[in-house]
Design a protein around this motif. Sequence first.
Motif, short mmCIF file in Angstrom:
data_model
loop_
_atom_site.label_atom_id
_atom_site.label_comp_id
_atom_site.label_asym_id
_atom_site.label_seq_id
_atom_site.Cartn_x
_atom_site.Cartn_y
_atom_site.Cartn_z
N GLY A 190 1.21 -14.27 -7.56
CA GLY A 190 2.21 -14.04 -8.59
C GLY A 190 3.27 -13.03 -8.21
O GLY A 190 3.56 -12.79 -7.04
N ILE A 191 3.83 -12.41 -9.25
CA ILE A 191 4.96 -11.51 -9.06
C ILE A 191 4.55 -10.30 -8.20
O ILE A 191 5.30 -9.86 -7.33
N GLN A 192 3.34 -9.76 -8.45
CA GLN A 192 2.91 -8.59 -7.70
C GLN A 192 2.89 -8.88 -6.20
O GLN A 192 3.36 -8.06 -5.39
N GLY A 193 2.36 -10.05 -5.83
CA GLY A 193 2.27 -10.40 -4.41
C GLY A 193 3.64 -10.49 -3.76
O GLY A 193 3.88 -9.94 -2.68
N ALA A 194 4.57 -11.16 -4.45
CA ALA A 194 5.92 -11.31 -3.92
C ALA A 194 6.62 -9.96 -3.82
O ALA A 194 7.28 -9.63 -2.82
N TYR A 195 6.46 -9.15 -4.86
CA TYR A 195 7.08 -7.82 -4.91
C TYR A 195 6.62 -6.97 -3.72
O TYR A 195 7.43 -6.38 -2.99
N ASP A 196 5.29 -6.94 -3.51
CA ASP A 196 4.76 -6.10 -2.42
C ASP A 196 5.20 -6.61 -1.06
O ASP A 196 5.51 -5.83 -0.15
N GLN A 197 5.20 -7.94 -0.90
CA GLN A 197 5.62 -8.52 0.39
C GLN A 197 7.07 -8.13 0.70
O GLN A 197 7.38 -7.70 1.82
N VAL A 198 7.94 -8.30 -0.27
CA VAL A 198 9.35 -8.02 -0.05
C VAL A 198 9.56 -6.54 0.27
O VAL A 198 10.25 -6.17 1.24
N LYS A 199 8.92 -5.68 -0.52
CA LYS A 199 9.12 -4.24 -0.28
C LYS A 199 8.57 -3.82 1.07
O LYS A 199 9.15 -2.97 1.75
N GLN A 200 7.44 -4.42 1.47
CA GLN A 200 6.87 -4.05 2.77
C GLN A 200 7.77 -4.55 3.91
O GLN A 200 8.02 -3.82 4.87
N GLN A 201 8.27 -5.78 3.79
CA GLN A 201 9.11 -6.31 4.86
C GLN A 201 10.43 -5.55 4.97
O GLN A 201 10.98 -5.42 6.06
N LEU A 202 10.92 -5.05 3.85
CA LEU A 202 12.16 -4.26 3.87
C LEU A 202 11.90 -2.79 4.22
O LEU A 202 12.81 -1.97 4.24
N ARG A 203 10.62 -2.48 4.48
CA ARG A 203 10.20 -1.10 4.82
C ARG A 203 10.48 -0.11 3.68
O ARG A 203 10.67 1.08 3.91
N LEU A 204 10.52 -0.63 2.44
CA LEU A 204 10.67 0.25 1.28
C LEU A 204 9.32 0.79 0.84
O LEU A 204 9.22 1.72 0.06
N GLN A 205 8.24 0.12 1.25
CA GLN A 205 6.90 0.69 1.18
C GLN A 205 6.19 0.23 2.45
O GLN A 205 6.51 -0.82 3.01
N THR A 206 5.24 1.01 2.91
CA THR A 206 4.58 0.64 4.16
C THR A 206 3.33 -0.21 3.93
O THR A 206 2.87 -0.89 4.83
N ASP A 207 2.76 -0.15 2.72
CA ASP A 207 1.47 -0.77 2.48
C ASP A 207 1.50 -1.63 1.22
O ASP A 207 2.24 -1.33 0.29
N ARG A 208 0.63 -2.66 1.22
CA ARG A 208 0.50 -3.48 0.01
C ARG A 208 -0.83 -3.12 -0.66
O ARG A 208 -1.89 -3.48 -0.18
N VAL A 235 -13.61 5.57 -7.67
CA VAL A 235 -12.94 4.57 -6.82
C VAL A 235 -12.90 5.10 -5.40
O VAL A 235 -12.49 6.24 -5.18
N PHE A 236 -13.34 4.28 -4.46
CA PHE A 236 -13.29 4.72 -3.06
C PHE A 236 -12.40 3.78 -2.26
O PHE A 236 -12.59 2.57 -2.29
N VAL A 237 -11.46 4.33 -1.52
CA VAL A 237 -10.52 3.55 -0.72
C VAL A 237 -11.01 3.53 0.73
O VAL A 237 -10.92 4.54 1.44
N LEU A 238 -11.54 2.40 1.16
CA LEU A 238 -12.03 2.24 2.53
C LEU A 238 -11.01 1.55 3.43
O LEU A 238 -11.01 1.73 4.64
N GLY A 239 -10.16 0.70 2.82
CA GLY A 239 -9.16 -0.02 3.62
C GLY A 239 -8.18 0.96 4.24
O GLY A 239 -7.93 2.03 3.69
N VAL A 240 -7.63 0.57 5.39
CA VAL A 240 -6.70 1.47 6.09
C VAL A 240 -5.29 1.36 5.48
O VAL A 240 -4.77 0.26 5.30
N PHE A 241 -4.71 2.50 5.16
CA PHE A 241 -3.33 2.57 4.67
C PHE A 241 -2.54 3.51 5.57
O PHE A 241 -3.10 4.47 6.13
N ALA A 242 -1.23 3.24 5.69
CA ALA A 242 -0.43 3.99 6.66
C ALA A 242 0.33 5.15 6.02
O ALA A 242 0.28 6.27 6.50
N LEU A 243 1.04 4.89 4.91
CA LEU A 243 1.94 5.95 4.45
C LEU A 243 2.19 5.92 2.94
O LEU A 243 1.63 6.70 2.20
N MET A 244 3.03 5.02 2.49
CA MET A 244 3.53 5.08 1.11
C MET A 244 3.32 3.75 0.40
O MET A 244 3.50 2.69 1.00
N VAL A 245 2.97 3.83 -0.89
CA VAL A 245 2.90 2.63 -1.71
C VAL A 245 3.73 2.83 -2.97
O VAL A 245 4.10 3.95 -3.32
#
Lengths: 158, 389
Positions: free
Chosen positions: B270-288, B305-315
Amino acid sequence: MAVPRILDSLRGAATEAGGALLGRLQHVRLPGLGQSSTTEDPETAARRWRAVTVLCSPEQVGTGADLPAPLAALGDRVELRITPAPGDRGTELAARYRDRPSDDDLRALRSALRESKQLIEVGEVLRVDPAPHGVRRPTPQGAALEGMTRRAGGEGVL
Amino acid sequence: MRAATWTGVNEVSVETVPDPQILNDHDVILRVRRTTTCGSDLHLLGGYIPFMRVGDVLGHEFMGEVVEVGRGVRERKVGDRVVVNSFIACGHCWYCRQELYSLCDNGNPNPGITESLWGQSPGGCFGYSHAMGGWAGSHAEYVRVPYADVGAFVVPEEVSDERALFASDAVSTGWMGADLAGTKPGDVVAVWGAGGVGQMAARAAMLLGAERVYVIDRLPERLAQVREHVGAETIDYSRTDVLAELREVTGGRGPDVCIEAVGMEAHSSGIQGAYDQVKQQLRLQTDRPSAVREAILACRKGGSVFVLGVFALMVDKFPLGALMNKGLTVRGAQVHGQRYMPRILEHMARGELTTEHLATHVMPLEEAPRGYRMFKDKTDGCVRSVFVP
């Protein structure tokens, strides 16, 4: 100028740019991202104590000629402050230049503090190079990254 | 020796590289027996972590046999069959003494990069870019292991190579998530992601006494593995409203513990997936971060809540209001594997922790490019490609 020399020259510039970029990275403030407080003028920033916390007693850090070699090598140009850290976290080892340091001086001090900490805690300074790797196809990004890694031991927020 | 190297975005090659050498007294050299792909490698491959150089040797989850020891090594000897944690930790600094090994002060020789990004530098990691130390990885015939007394663990005789391999990272990461999230007997635990780490987080939660464990993913073969090999229940997020389902099965409370094991390239619809993809590809956020968002919204009041997945910088669009108003504890970490590996190997030796099913595709190291393609595209039911040098 022959094409290979031009390319070599461009790669050299990229390497320098990468190193310089890393040096500036911690000072970058983008609107809406990261630090909200003001940044200091370079004079004040250069005069700050730079500190590592070492898991040892203050006596184990040593003084004068007994200091770890990387710090002793900086001699009288730097003053040291060695104090117990709260909560059994070891010893706060801080240093700053008595005179106005250059960027190279600050890199040397950061490296010396980090290496001294390793010598006290582990007994040796960790080396990564030479590490096995495949063919380094020359790219601008690779050259920039090489510049960054060359300086990475002496850069950062320390 | 032969090694699998990163040669460009989504490009892996196998080439001849120099053998590793002992450079520090606490090093050993290992002949690699098994080394596996990990979901976090895909972030490197895809160029999302821009600190890789062409020619870097990949791989951080591995086991093998000690063939050479440095003069400062006390606990390991030539001939030992060992599994090595993916993070490089000195064992002597304050963080290591607190058993927070991935935060080691001394394991990353390039602290300037990560300090500039994150304020402080964590420890180093094998084969995980120059930001994490520039260490050569394990997808090779031999690998140098610094601080070997701290990070290399002898494998019990009754544990196979295929089982021990995953103690290196997938099991120790999963176990850490379940443990540090505070899983207690009677808890309901939800895990986002049915890859190796997610499956092992679910299994660890069960061994720590969780009453019910749910694993969320969209890939039928992975969800089937969860039911068959882990013994947890599954939710297919492509067919089910995860928040509604978790509310229903927890009496409206939400899970006590939510573990995110997806990382910076999370899929969502949905919208969330498209939003995150676009922002990540435009380097407006580094992670989805869609799985983290959902975990925070799903978690019960006062839960963890525990975050195990690897994240780089900004969401972006992070549900901070839910976090604060529901009184959640949110925690994350790279793997403090040295803390858990002795216990994990004991569970493995008793047959309580099995991992062989994760190695869906075992192949010679020379086939690493094919192995990574299958792993990335998730073709032929690939959960993990394992290389035998």
